[in-house]
Design an enzyme around this catalytic site. Structure first.
Site, PDB file in Angstrom:
ATOM      1  CG  HIS A  59      -3.070   3.519   1.859  1.00 46.17           C
ATOM      2  ND1 HIS A  59      -3.563   3.046   0.659  1.00 46.17           N
ATOM      3  CD2 HIS A  59      -3.177   2.484   2.737  1.00 46.17           C
ATOM      4  CE1 HIS A  59      -3.948   1.794   0.815  1.00 46.17           C
ATOM      5  NE2 HIS A  59      -3.720   1.430   2.070  1.00 46.17           N
ATOM      6  CB  CYS A 117      -0.961   0.009   1.180  1.00 39.97           C
ATOM      7  SG  CYS A 117      -2.039  -1.422   1.197  1.00 39.97           S
ATOM      8  CG  ASN A 169      -6.643  -0.668   1.224  1.00 45.31           C
ATOM      9  OD1 ASN A 169      -5.937  -0.311   0.277  1.00 45.31           O
ATOM     10  ND2 ASN A 169      -6.144  -1.044   2.378  1.00 45.31           N
TER      11      ASN A 169
HETATM   12  N1  ACO Z   1     -18.629  -8.016   9.467  1.00 43.80           N
HETATM   13  C1  ACO Z   1     -19.138  -8.241  10.686  1.00 43.80           C
HETATM   14  N2  ACO Z   1     -18.372  -8.528  11.750  1.00 43.80           N
HETATM   15  C2  ACO Z   1     -17.043  -8.584  11.556  1.00 43.80           C
HETATM   16  C3  ACO Z   1     -16.451  -8.368  10.303  1.00 43.80           C
HETATM   17  C4  ACO Z   1     -17.309  -8.085   9.226  1.00 43.80           C
HETATM   18  N3  ACO Z   1     -16.857  -7.846   7.983  1.00 43.80           N
HETATM   19  N4  ACO Z   1     -15.121  -8.503  10.431  1.00 43.80           N
HETATM   20  C5  ACO Z   1     -14.868  -8.776  11.724  1.00 43.80           C
HETATM   21  N5  ACO Z   1     -16.024  -8.841  12.407  1.00 43.80           N
HETATM   22  C6  ACO Z   1     -16.233  -9.107  13.810  1.00 43.80           C
HETATM   23  C7  ACO Z   1     -15.131  -9.930  14.450  1.00 43.80           C
HETATM   24  O1  ACO Z   1     -15.338 -11.295  14.201  1.00 43.80           O
HETATM   25  C8  ACO Z   1     -15.272  -9.546  15.886  1.00 43.80           C
HETATM   26  O2  ACO Z   1     -16.329 -10.294  16.424  1.00 43.80           O
HETATM   27  P1  ACO Z   1     -16.250 -10.857  17.923  1.00 43.80           P
HETATM   28  O3  ACO Z   1     -16.136  -9.642  18.798  1.00 43.80           O
HETATM   29  O4  ACO Z   1     -17.528 -11.591  18.061  1.00 43.80           O
HETATM   30  O5  ACO Z   1     -15.022 -11.710  17.945  1.00 43.80           O
HETATM   31  C9  ACO Z   1     -15.711  -8.095  15.846  1.00 43.80           C
HETATM   32  O6  ACO Z   1     -16.219  -7.873  14.530  1.00 43.80           O
HETATM   33  C10 ACO Z   1     -14.610  -7.125  16.123  1.00 43.80           C
HETATM   34  O7  ACO Z   1     -13.484  -7.468  15.345  1.00 43.80           O
HETATM   35  P2  ACO Z   1     -12.188  -6.604  15.363  1.00 43.80           P
HETATM   36  O8  ACO Z   1     -11.146  -7.223  14.453  1.00 43.80           O
HETATM   37  O9  ACO Z   1     -11.816  -6.320  16.770  1.00 43.80           O
HETATM   38  O10 ACO Z   1     -12.733  -5.265  14.692  1.00 43.80           O
HETATM   39  P3  ACO Z   1     -12.028  -3.874  14.569  1.00 43.80           P
HETATM   40  O11 ACO Z   1     -12.833  -2.832  15.187  1.00 43.80           O
HETATM   41  O12 ACO Z   1     -10.557  -3.958  14.923  1.00 43.80           O
HETATM   42  O13 ACO Z   1     -12.111  -3.640  13.005  1.00 43.80           O
HETATM   43  C11 ACO Z   1     -10.742  -3.697  11.062  1.00 43.80           C
HETATM   44  C12 ACO Z   1     -11.462  -4.518  12.097  1.00 43.80           C
HETATM   45  C13 ACO Z   1     -11.746  -2.892  10.277  1.00 43.80           C
HETATM   46  C14 ACO Z   1     -10.009  -4.645  10.119  1.00 43.80           C
HETATM   47  C15 ACO Z   1      -9.768  -2.759  11.778  1.00 43.80           C
HETATM   48  O14 ACO Z   1      -8.936  -3.467  12.648  1.00 43.80           O
HETATM   49  C16 ACO Z   1      -8.911  -2.005  10.839  1.00 43.80           C
HETATM   50  O15 ACO Z   1      -9.390  -1.178  10.095  1.00 43.80           O
HETATM   51  N6  ACO Z   1      -7.599  -2.244  10.823  1.00 43.80           N
HETATM   52  C17 ACO Z   1      -6.714  -1.590   9.907  1.00 43.80           C
HETATM   53  C18 ACO Z   1      -6.425  -2.576   8.894  1.00 43.80           C
HETATM   54  C19 ACO Z   1      -6.458  -2.000   7.525  1.00 43.80           C
HETATM   55  O16 ACO Z   1      -7.023  -1.002   7.199  1.00 43.80           O
HETATM   56  N7  ACO Z   1      -5.810  -2.766   6.674  1.00 43.80           N
HETATM   57  C20 ACO Z   1      -5.749  -2.442   5.309  1.00 43.80           C
HETATM   58  C21 ACO Z   1      -4.528  -2.979   4.763  1.00 43.80           C
HETATM   59  S1  ACO Z   1      -3.138  -2.250   5.489  1.00 43.80           S
HETATM   60  C22 ACO Z   1      -3.141  -0.807   4.971  1.00 43.80           C
HETATM   61  O17 ACO Z   1      -3.611  -0.548   3.899  1.00 43.80           O
HETATM   62  C23 ACO Z   1      -2.567   0.146   5.833  1.00 43.80           C
END
Ligand code: ACO
Length: 325
Positions: free
Chosen positions: A252, A119, A282
């Site tokens: 990004h 990215c 993304n």
């Molecule tokens: N739909 C519904 N529920 C979901 C989904 C979904 N698509 N995905 C995860 N969940 C659930 C999980 O299973 C979890 O359930 P549980 O509490 O029963 O176990 C709950 O939601 C919370 O999950 P978390 O992983 O804690 O959610 P979080 O608030 O951290 O959000 C996310 C996840 C959106 C991936 C976040 O961590 C994030 O944005 N991270 C940055 C990663 C990123 O943007 N990466 C892109 C590539 S890297 C880059 O480009 C920089």
């Protein structure tokens, strides 16, 4: 006199198939995977993404974006003397997508190569092109970010497959007397390889390891916010500018909450941030040039303004470029 490099044209392309969260959730439900528009919007800000057709490659998306950027720069493909493509989804193992793009553009002979920094790829590619222009090794560079990231997604993993989309963005960077790119700052830390990766590889005619995206989302989130702030401050300091001087932050496009945190740390209001993640998802290396072109074509981002471009991604890699458009 010091030789500078300036962006003289931008372009972008999204494949026609637009998939809203509601449509994606219905497709995933058929696979037994539960998600919802509400969850995706609340956690990421994403409302829709574009997916390329099965027979479309990164070079096809790059070609559309490159032609638009060349047109905006009023240049022919044969005027270009350097092509760099940032991609993590190349058409082939080799040759590079940049060579394939060069052939599709009908421009032969100039150096063409890919940059792989996931990215952060566009930030890396732009910095390399800037350095080559300043060193006198090129004078009109085509710099492209192009991805078919949908090919890497595990549609049984709801925590990653809802985040990404396909697309391409391009700029023409030209040698100039007037300053354009003022400062850049690049970093990597390979100790974080496992946080975000596609661990598969080709060996003896087979794919070994898992060729699908794996991510520790929360760890990525925390790292991203910290390193982006440091890179932003480094380029501002190098160029003798203040955060308050920035006309547009073009980060990004991974997640709206990451962008809000970075803007808050720089004390920039969100109306100075170009946000396209809501409509593009993304698109990895394509996201910054896609957002830049959206800003330019909408008339918000104007010639002469001070832009801070910043990216972070797998590797871990990160960096920023400060420029006058
Ligand atoms: N739909 C519904 N529920 C979901 C989904 C979904 N698509 N995905 C995860 N969940 C659930 C999980 O299973 C979890 O359930 P549980 O509490 O029963 O176990 C709950 O939601 C919370 O999950 P978390 O992983 O804690 O959610 P979080 O608030 O951290 O959000 C996310 C996840 C959106 C991936 C976040 O961590 C994030 O944005 N991270 C940055 C990663 C990123 O943007 N990466 C892109 C590539 S890297 C880059 O480009 C920089």
């Amino acid at each position: 006199m010091r030789r500078n490099s300036r962006i003289v044209g931008t372009g972008s392309y999204l494949p026609p198939r637009r998939v809203t969260n509601v449509e994606l959730a219905a497709e995933l439900a058929a696979l037994g995977v539960q998600t919802s528009d509400e969850w995706i919007v609340e956690r990421t800000g994403i409302q829709a993404r574009h997916f390329a057709a099965a027979d479309v490659c990164s070079s096809d998306l790059a070609l559309h974006a490159a032609r638009q950027a060349l047109q905006a720069a009023d240049l022919a493909a044969t005027d270009i003397d350097l092509i760099i493509v940032a991609t993590s989804t190349p058409d082939m193992v080799f040759p590079s997508t940049a060579c394939i793009l060069q052939n599709k553009l009908g421009a032969h002979g100039c150096p063409a190569f890919d940059v792989q920094a996931v990215c952060s790829g566009f930030i890396y590619a732009l910095s390399v092109a800037d350095a080559m222009i300043k060193a006198g090794a090129a004078s009109k560079a085509l710099v492209v970010g192009a991805e078919v990231f949908s090919r890497l997604l595990d549609f049984k993993d709801r925590s990653t497959c809802v985040l990404f989309g396909d697309g391409a963005g391009a700029v023409v960077l030209q040698a100039s007397k007037a300053p354009g790119i003022l400062a850049s700052d690049l970093h990597a830390d390979g100790k974080h390889v496992g946080l975000l990766c596609v661990p598969g590889h080709v060996s003896g005619g087979e794919v070994l390891g898992r060729p699908l995206l794996t991510m520790d989302g929360q760890a990525v989130f925390k790292l991203a916010v910290g390193v982006l702030d440091a890179a932003a401050r480094a380029v501002l300091e190098r160029a003798g500018k203040l955060a308050a001087d920035i006309d547009w932050l073009i980060p990004h496009q991974a997640n709206r909450r990451i962008m809000q945190s970075t803007a808050r740390k720089l004390k920039l209001p969100m109306d100075k941030v170009i946000v396209t993640v809501d409509q593009h998802g993304n698109t990895s290396a394509a996201s910054i040039p896609l957002a830049l072109d959206a800003g330019v074509r909408s008339g918000r981002v104007k010639t002469g303004e001070l832009l801070l471009l910043e990216g972070v991604g797998g590797g871990f890699t990160w960096g920023a470029v400060l420029l006058n458009l």
